[in-house]
Motif scaffolding. Structure first.
Motif, short mmCIF file in Angstrom:
data_model
loop_
_atom_site.label_atom_id
_atom_site.label_comp_id
_atom_site.label_asym_id
_atom_site.label_seq_id
_atom_site.Cartn_x
_atom_site.Cartn_y
_atom_site.Cartn_z
N ASN A 184 2.44 -2.23 -5.94
CA ASN A 184 2.99 -3.42 -5.28
C ASN A 184 4.51 -3.42 -5.30
OD1 ASN A 184 0.25 -4.17 -6.32
ND2 ASN A 184 0.70 -6.01 -5.17
N GLY A 185 5.12 -3.74 -4.16
CA GLY A 185 6.55 -4.00 -4.12
C GLY A 185 6.87 -5.31 -4.80
N VAL A 186 8.08 -5.43 -5.35
CA VAL A 186 8.41 -6.57 -6.20
C VAL A 186 8.57 -7.88 -5.42
CG1 VAL A 186 9.43 -5.20 -8.04
CG2 VAL A 186 10.85 -5.94 -6.12
N SER A 187 8.71 -7.82 -4.10
CA SER A 187 8.83 -9.08 -3.34
C SER A 187 7.57 -9.92 -3.44
CB SER A 187 9.15 -8.79 -1.88
OG SER A 187 8.13 -8.03 -1.26
N THR A 245 0.00 -3.00 -9.90
CA THR A 245 1.08 -2.33 -10.61
C THR A 245 2.39 -2.53 -9.86
OG1 THR A 245 -0.46 -0.64 -11.41
CG2 THR A 245 1.88 -0.12 -11.54
N LEU A 246 3.41 -2.98 -10.55
CA LEU A 246 4.73 -3.11 -9.93
C LEU A 246 5.39 -1.73 -9.85
CD1 LEU A 246 6.37 -6.27 -11.56
CD2 LEU A 246 5.70 -5.97 -9.17
N VAL A 247 5.91 -1.40 -8.68
CA VAL A 247 6.62 -0.14 -8.49
C VAL A 247 7.97 -0.45 -7.84
CG1 VAL A 247 4.50 1.21 -8.29
CG2 VAL A 247 5.53 0.26 -6.23
N GLY A 252 5.62 -3.87 0.23
CA GLY A 252 4.55 -2.92 0.50
C GLY A 252 3.47 -2.96 -0.55
N ILE A 253 2.25 -2.62 -0.13
CA ILE A 253 1.09 -2.48 -1.02
C ILE A 253 0.35 -1.21 -0.65
CG2 ILE A 253 -1.18 -3.41 -1.62
CD1 ILE A 253 -0.07 -6.21 -1.23
N LEU A 254 0.03 -0.41 -1.64
CA LEU A 254 -0.88 0.71 -1.45
C LEU A 254 -2.06 0.50 -2.38
CD1 LEU A 254 -1.12 3.48 0.09
CD2 LEU A 254 -0.50 4.54 -2.09
N ALA A 255 -3.22 0.22 -1.78
CA ALA A 255 -4.44 -0.07 -2.55
C ALA A 255 -5.34 1.15 -2.54
CB ALA A 255 -5.17 -1.26 -1.94
N THR A 256 -5.67 1.64 -3.73
CA THR A 256 -6.61 2.75 -3.89
C THR A 256 -7.90 2.17 -4.45
OG1 THR A 256 -4.80 4.29 -4.29
CG2 THR A 256 -7.00 5.00 -4.94
N ILE A 257 -8.96 2.23 -3.66
CA ILE A 257 -10.20 1.51 -3.96
C ILE A 257 -11.34 2.52 -4.08
CG2 ILE A 257 -11.77 -0.29 -3.16
CD1 ILE A 257 -9.40 -1.07 -1.18
N THR A 258 -12.14 2.38 -5.14
CA THR A 258 -13.33 3.22 -5.29
C THR A 258 -14.55 2.35 -5.48
OG1 THR A 258 -12.90 3.46 -7.67
CG2 THR A 258 -12.11 5.22 -6.22
N ALA A 259 -15.67 2.86 -4.98
CA ALA A 259 -16.94 2.15 -5.09
C ALA A 259 -18.06 3.14 -5.24
CB ALA A 259 -17.17 1.28 -3.85
N ASP A 260 -19.09 2.79 -6.00
CA ASP A 260 -20.31 3.60 -6.02
C ASP A 260 -20.95 3.58 -4.64
OD1 ASP A 260 -20.05 4.11 -8.75
OD2 ASP A 260 -21.23 2.34 -9.30
N ALA A 261 -21.52 4.69 -4.26
CA ALA A 261 -22.24 4.73 -2.99
C ALA A 261 -23.37 3.69 -3.02
CB ALA A 261 -22.81 6.11 -2.75
N LEU A 335 -0.23 -1.76 3.51
CA LEU A 335 0.26 -2.85 4.36
C LEU A 335 1.56 -3.39 3.80
CD1 LEU A 335 -0.46 -5.65 2.66
CD2 LEU A 335 -2.71 -5.32 3.66
N ASP A 336 2.27 -4.12 4.63
CA ASP A 336 3.48 -4.83 4.22
C ASP A 336 3.04 -6.18 3.67
OD1 ASP A 336 5.76 -6.54 4.20
OD2 ASP A 336 6.75 -5.27 5.68
N ASN A 337 3.30 -6.42 2.39
CA ASN A 337 2.80 -7.64 1.76
C ASN A 337 3.39 -8.91 2.36
OD1 ASN A 337 5.17 -6.46 0.21
ND2 ASN A 337 5.15 -8.51 -0.66
#
Length: 369
Positions: A184-187, A245-247, A252-261, A335-337
Motif C-alpha cells: 500500500n502507498g502511504v496516502s 503492508t506500507l511501502v 497505489g495498491i498491489l494485492a497478491t491473493i491466493t485461494a484454495d481451488a 489499482l490507484d487507491n
C-alpha cells in the motif's frame, strides 16, 4: 442536464483533493462549497495547490448547516466523523445525494461494526462498487441507480473484492482459507501527520499493519464475498487472512491473493487438479464478470499488474494463474487507491444515482513514468 451543485467536506485531505481533481473538468457537477475544520476561513489553494480551478474557494466549517441545500454532498472525512454529519443531513436534506467515503455506512452487520470500530453502528447505505456481482446475477450498479445514500468501499477492499468475487461465485476459489497480502502507498493512511508516515520512517522501508485479522477491512471483504454466495454478511462461509503492508510509494495498491481451488475446479480422473482446464475456467469467469467493464481490465496472458500503470487512472488491472503444486489459485490486482479505490468509484456511483453516463470525466489512462 443543468449544472448540479456539489459540496465536498474534508476538501483539504487526500481523498477530498482527489474528488476535486476529478470534478474539476466535469460537465455537469459544479463544486460550489468546500469544507474543513481547522482550515476554515483559508483559501483551498493553500492546501491543494495542484487544483487551480478551486484555489480561491474559501474553506467553510464542515457542518450540516453549510452542506445542506446542495444537490450532492461528498463526505471525505475520517471514520466516525461522517456518521454524525450524515445523520443531521438526512433529516434536513432528504433529497440530497450524500456520498460517504469513510467506513461509517459500509457494513451490514452492526455487531461486526462494533467489533472492528468500537462505536455505535450508523446504519447501512447502498454500497458504491458498481461492478460487484450479486447473488441474482446482476451487479451493484442496479441498486445505485435508485439511491440517495452511497457508502464508498475501502480501497483495499476494492482490490480484493474485484479479484475474488467472480471466482468465489463460480466455485473456482474456495471461500474459506483465503489469503491476501497488499503493498500500500502511504496516502491510504490519510494526510494527518503521523510519525510512522514521515519520510525518515517510510523511505527504504516496508512494514505490515493491521495484522492477525484485526484490520477493519476484513469484515467488509467477507461481507462482499458472502454476498455473491447469497450468504449472511457476517456469518457466511468466507474467511480471509488479510495483511496490508506500507511501502515507500505515495499511492497505489498491489494485492497478491491466493485461494484454495474451489469445489467447481476441474480435476483429472486421478483426482489431481486439471491446471489447464482451471485456467480456462478462470479466464471465462473473469471475462463474464468484467468483459464489458470499462474500469476493470484483465491483462493479456503473461502480463502482470503494476501499480505505476494505474497511477491517476480509474482502472483496476487483474491477472491470474494456477499454482499446480500447491493447488492454489493466484490473483494479482493493481489499482490507484485514491482514484479507483476511492474518488473514482465514488464518482461512478454518483453518475449512476443521477442518471448520468457512468464513465463521465473518469480517466482510463494512467500517468507514466
Amino acid at each position: 442536464m443543468n449544472d448540479l451543485t456539489v459540496a465536498v467536506s474534508g476538501a483539504t485531505g487526500y481523498a477530498g483533493g482527489e474528488v476535486l481533481r476529478l470534478l474539476s473538468s466535469h460537465p455537469h457537477l459544479n463544486v460550489t462549497t468546500v469544507c474543513g475544520h481547522s482550515t476554515a476561513g483559508e483559501k483551498l489553494g493553500r492546501h491543494q495547490p495542484h487544483l487551480p480551478r478551486f484555489s480561491d474557494l474559501v474553506i467553510q466549517e464542515s457542518t450540516a448547516e453549510v452542506l445542506a441545500g446542495h444537490d450532492v454532498v461528498i463526505l471525505a472525512l475520517p471514520h466516525g466523523q461522517s456518521g454524525q454529519i450524515a445523520a443531521e443531513l438526512e433529516s434536513t436534506s432528504p433529497d440530497t445525494l450524500i456520498v460517504d467515503l469513510a467506513a461509517d455506512h459500509r457494513l451490514i452487520s452492526a455487531a461486526a461494526w462494533e467489533k472492528f470500530y468500537g462505536s455505535e453502528h450508523q446504519g447501512t447505505w447502498t454500497y458504491g462498487l458498481p461492478e460487484l456481482l450479486t447473488e441474482g446475477g446482476t451487479k451493484q450498479r442496479e441498486a445505485l441507480k435508485s439511491t440517495k445514500r452511497i457508502a464508498v468501499p475501502g480501497c483495499n477492499v476494492t482490490a480484493v473484492t474485484l479479484g475474488l468475487a467472480p471466482l468465489v461465485q463460480a466455485g473456482l476459489a474456495a471461500p474459506a482459507g483465503l489469503n491476501a497480502v497488499l503493498a500500500n502507498g502511504v496516502s491510504g493512511a490519510g494526510k494527518a501527520l503521523k510519525p510512522h508516515l514521515t519520510a525518515a520512517e517510510i523511505l527504504g522501508n516496508a512494514s505490515p499493519y493491521g495484522t492477525g485479522g484485526t484490520h477493519r477491512h476484513v469484515p467488509e471483504i467477507e461481507q462482499n464475498l458472502n454476498g455473491v454466495l447469497g450468504a449472511d454478511a457476517a456469518d457466511g462461509p468466507t474467511r480471509i487472512s488479510f495483511t496490508p503492508t506500507l511501502v515507500p510509494m505515495a499511492r497505489g495498491i498491489l494485492a497478491t491473493i491466493t485461494a484454495d481451488a474451489g469445489e467447481a475446479a476441474p480435476r483429472t480422473a486421478e483426482g489431481l487438479l486439471d491446471t489447464a482446464a482451471l485456467k480456462d475456467q478462470l479466464a471465462t469467469s473473469f471475462a463474464q464478470a468484467y468483459g464489458d467493464e470499462p474500469f476493470v481490465r484483465v491483462l493479456p496472458d503473461g502480463q502482470w499488474p503494476q501499480t505505476a500503470a494505474t497511477t491517476g487512472s480509474n482502472v483496476a488491472q487483474i491477472q491470474f494463474t494456477v499454482d499446480e503444486r500447491a493447488e492454489k489459485v493466484l490473483v494479482v490486482v493493481a489499482l490507484d487507491n485514491l482514484v479507483r479505490g476511492t474518488a473514482g468509484q465514488a464518482l461512478q456511483s454518483i453518475h449512476l444515482a443521477l442518471g448520468l453516463d457512468e464513465t463521465t470525466a473518469l480517466p482510463l489512462e494512467g500517468v507514466a513514468p
